[in-house]
Design an enzyme around this catalytic site. Structure first.
Site, PDB file in Angstrom:
ATOM      1  N   ASN A 162      50.561  -3.935 -76.918  1.00 16.82           N
ATOM      2  CA  ASN A 162      52.161  -3.369 -78.099  1.00 16.82           C
ATOM      3  C   ASN A 162      51.801  -4.302 -79.958  1.00 16.82           C
ATOM      4  OD1 ASN A 162      51.749  -5.706 -75.843  1.00 16.82           O
ATOM      5  ND2 ASN A 162      53.869  -6.452 -76.898  1.00 16.82           N
ATOM      6  N   SER A 207      58.405   3.814 -71.098  1.00 20.92           N
ATOM      7  CA  SER A 207      59.513   3.261 -71.846  1.00 20.92           C
ATOM      8  C   SER A 207      60.287   4.080 -72.436  1.00 20.92           C
ATOM      9  CB  SER A 207      59.435   2.378 -72.432  1.00 20.92           C
ATOM     10  OG  SER A 207      60.914   1.553 -72.523  1.00 20.92           O
ATOM     11  N   GLY A 208      61.753   4.868 -72.796  1.00 25.94           N
ATOM     12  CA  GLY A 208      61.987   5.950 -72.910  1.00 25.94           C
ATOM     13  C   GLY A 208      62.115   5.754 -75.172  1.00 25.94           C
ATOM     14  N   HIS A 209      62.177   3.773 -74.663  1.00 21.46           N
ATOM     15  CA  HIS A 209      62.509   3.680 -76.036  1.00 21.46           C
ATOM     16  C   HIS A 209      61.389   3.515 -77.319  1.00 21.46           C
ATOM     17  CE1 HIS A 209      62.564  -1.021 -76.510  1.00 21.46           C
ATOM     18  NE2 HIS A 209      62.049  -0.587 -75.018  1.00 21.46           N
ATOM     19  N   THR A 253      73.317   4.167 -59.387  1.00 16.64           N
ATOM     20  CA  THR A 253      72.908   5.535 -59.941  1.00 16.64           C
ATOM     21  C   THR A 253      72.154   5.129 -60.965  1.00 16.64           C
ATOM     22  OG1 THR A 253      75.629   5.442 -59.029  1.00 16.64           O
ATOM     23  CG2 THR A 253      74.915   6.550 -61.228  1.00 16.64           C
ATOM     24  N   CYS A 309      60.242 -19.027 -84.196  1.00 15.88           N
ATOM     25  CA  CYS A 309      60.705 -20.592 -83.544  1.00 15.88           C
ATOM     26  C   CYS A 309      62.101 -19.811 -82.085  1.00 15.88           C
ATOM     27  CB  CYS A 309      61.651 -20.734 -85.282  1.00 15.88           C
ATOM     28  SG  CYS A 309      61.758 -22.361 -84.873  1.00 15.88           S
TER      29      CYS A 309
END
Ligand SMILES: Cc1ncc(COP(=O)(O)O)c(C=O)c1O
Length: 397
Positions: free
Chosen positions: A171, A219-221, A260, A346
């Site tokens: 990433n 992951s979706g995002h 759910t 920081c």
């Protein structure tokens, strides 16, 4: 499904607020994704576990369709996809679900896991917690390009090695691990291979069945879907991966992940996968062209700029650079129109320095001079030219 799309950031917003080059942190939701999600907040609000009425059936069908879309995208069967709250959860599930299963089978047997020292924090910290539970963990160093060496992986294997977990596309630096080759090795040694493919899907070809992967988080995002939803692929046969749940409760997701199901998010995730699959080749080419354009602009405008990671074999969406002797904190106030991410930040009073860049062999000083620029579906060449100018001017000042 339509193939063209309006730009979700909106022209005015984009011009006023600057240039977003942080697609590796998160992507905007594609309007086509959003429009498939919307009805599931409104008229189709049912609980997919409500088996006795049509509100429940509609939601259940929507989740089933999304599961098919996700499975088709990564090359597996629908029943091998379990929805989670994102890649952090999927990564944690692999570590703790496996420890739980192995201890249930034999509480005394030693357990050994292998990973690298430049994983996402959800693996780094999950593995550190596993060590506290008595699991032996090797964090393998990477080469100068940020890639795990196959020989080092082979050498680390022990008779009680049960899991290898390697990030597929990093990433921060965009380096690509040889996952299919590691998978072949794991198969031979009967060790499960997990990969964190959060930054790989939609950017490099992924087919879990053909590539022999046992477990895969994503992951979706990061692929123009919503936040808070992801999946874990769990191989169903040859071998059937044995994993205990991480979350217990009402037995949703075939008892593997209770709670759910977040229907609108799952529906959006499914659409996001379908769109990535449909436009994969063109989209990857678009990203590569832009990435290479940005790198040449940066080289022209910032003498002495250095690229971190592999020069060519890297994520199409990512550049990680070290500015020549300029700490990013010095120029950050002048970069407010640029949505980028820095190698150091920081935290609560203390400087947090990227373990990934450190793992690549950069000094603390170099890490403090480093920036990640990541692009995506709506990035334009004009934005990249302007971004290079903004950086140049910030440095000159
Ligand atoms: C490689 C990688 N793994 C895991 C995650 C965590 O994903 P999520 O935000 O879905 O929990 C991210 C997101 O930053 C990532 O880039």
């Amino acid at each position: 499904m339509e193939t063209s799309t309006e730009r979700p950031m909106g022209k005015t917003l984009q011009q006023d607020t600057g240039i977003y080059l942080d697609y590796n942190a998160t992507t905007p939701v594609d309007p086509r994704v959003y429009s498939t999600m919307e009805p599931y907040f409104k008229e189709f609000f049912g609980n997919p576990a409500s088996a006795g009425h049509h509100w429940g059936w509609i939601a259940e069908n929507a989740v089933a369709k999304a599961r098919t879309q996700v499975a088709s995208f990564i090359g597996c069967k629908s029943m091998e996809v379990t929805f989670t709250g994102g890649a952090t959860e999927s990564n944690n599930w692999v570590i703790f679900g496996l420890i739980s299963k192995l201890r249930e089978e034999n509480p005394e047997a030693p357990i050994h896991f292998i990973t690298s020292n430049i994983e996402h924090s959800s693996i780094m910290k999950g593995m550190a917690a596993a060590q506290k539970m008595g699991v032996e963990v090797d964090f393998l160093p990477v080469n100068k390009f940020g890639v795990v060496e196959l020989e080092a992986v082979k050498a680390a294997i022990k008779p009680h090695t049960k899991l290898m977990s390697f990030i597929w596309v990093n990433n921060e630096i965009g380096s690509i691990n040889p996952i299919p080759e590691i998978a072949a090795l794991c198969k031979e040694k009967q060790i499960y291979l997990h990969t964190d493919a959060t930054q790989a899907v939609g950017k490099i070809p992924v087919n879990v069945t053909e590539m022999g992967i046992d477990l895969m988080s994503f992951s979706g995002h990061k692929i123009y879907g919503p936040k808070g939803v992801g999946a874990l692929y769990i191989r169903g046969k040859d071998p059937k991966v044995q994993l205990n749940p991480l979350i217990y409760g009402g037995g949703q997701e075939r008892g593997l992940r209770s709670g759910t199901v977040n229907v609108p998010a799952v529906v959006g995730f499914g659409t996001a996968c379908e769109l990535c699959q449909q436009n994969f080749t063109a989209e990857v080419q678009h990203m590569k062209d832009l990435r290479d354009f940005l790198w040449s602009e940066l080289q022209q405008n910032i003498p002495g700029v250095k690229l971190n990671g592999h020069p060519t074999d890297r994520s199409p969406a990512n550049l990680n650079i070290t500015l020549p002797g300029i700490k990013t904190e010095q120029i950050l106030p002048r970069l407010q129109k640029l949505g980028v991410s820095t190698g150091s930040a920081c935290g609560t009073g203390a400087m947090v320095v990227s373990h990934v860049l450190k793992g690549l062999g950069l000094s603390t000083e170099e890490v403090q001079c480093s920036l990640r620029l990541s692009l995506g579906r709506w990035t334009t060449q004009d934005e990249l030219s302007r971004a290079a100018q903004i950086l140049k001017q910030a440095i000159q000042k």
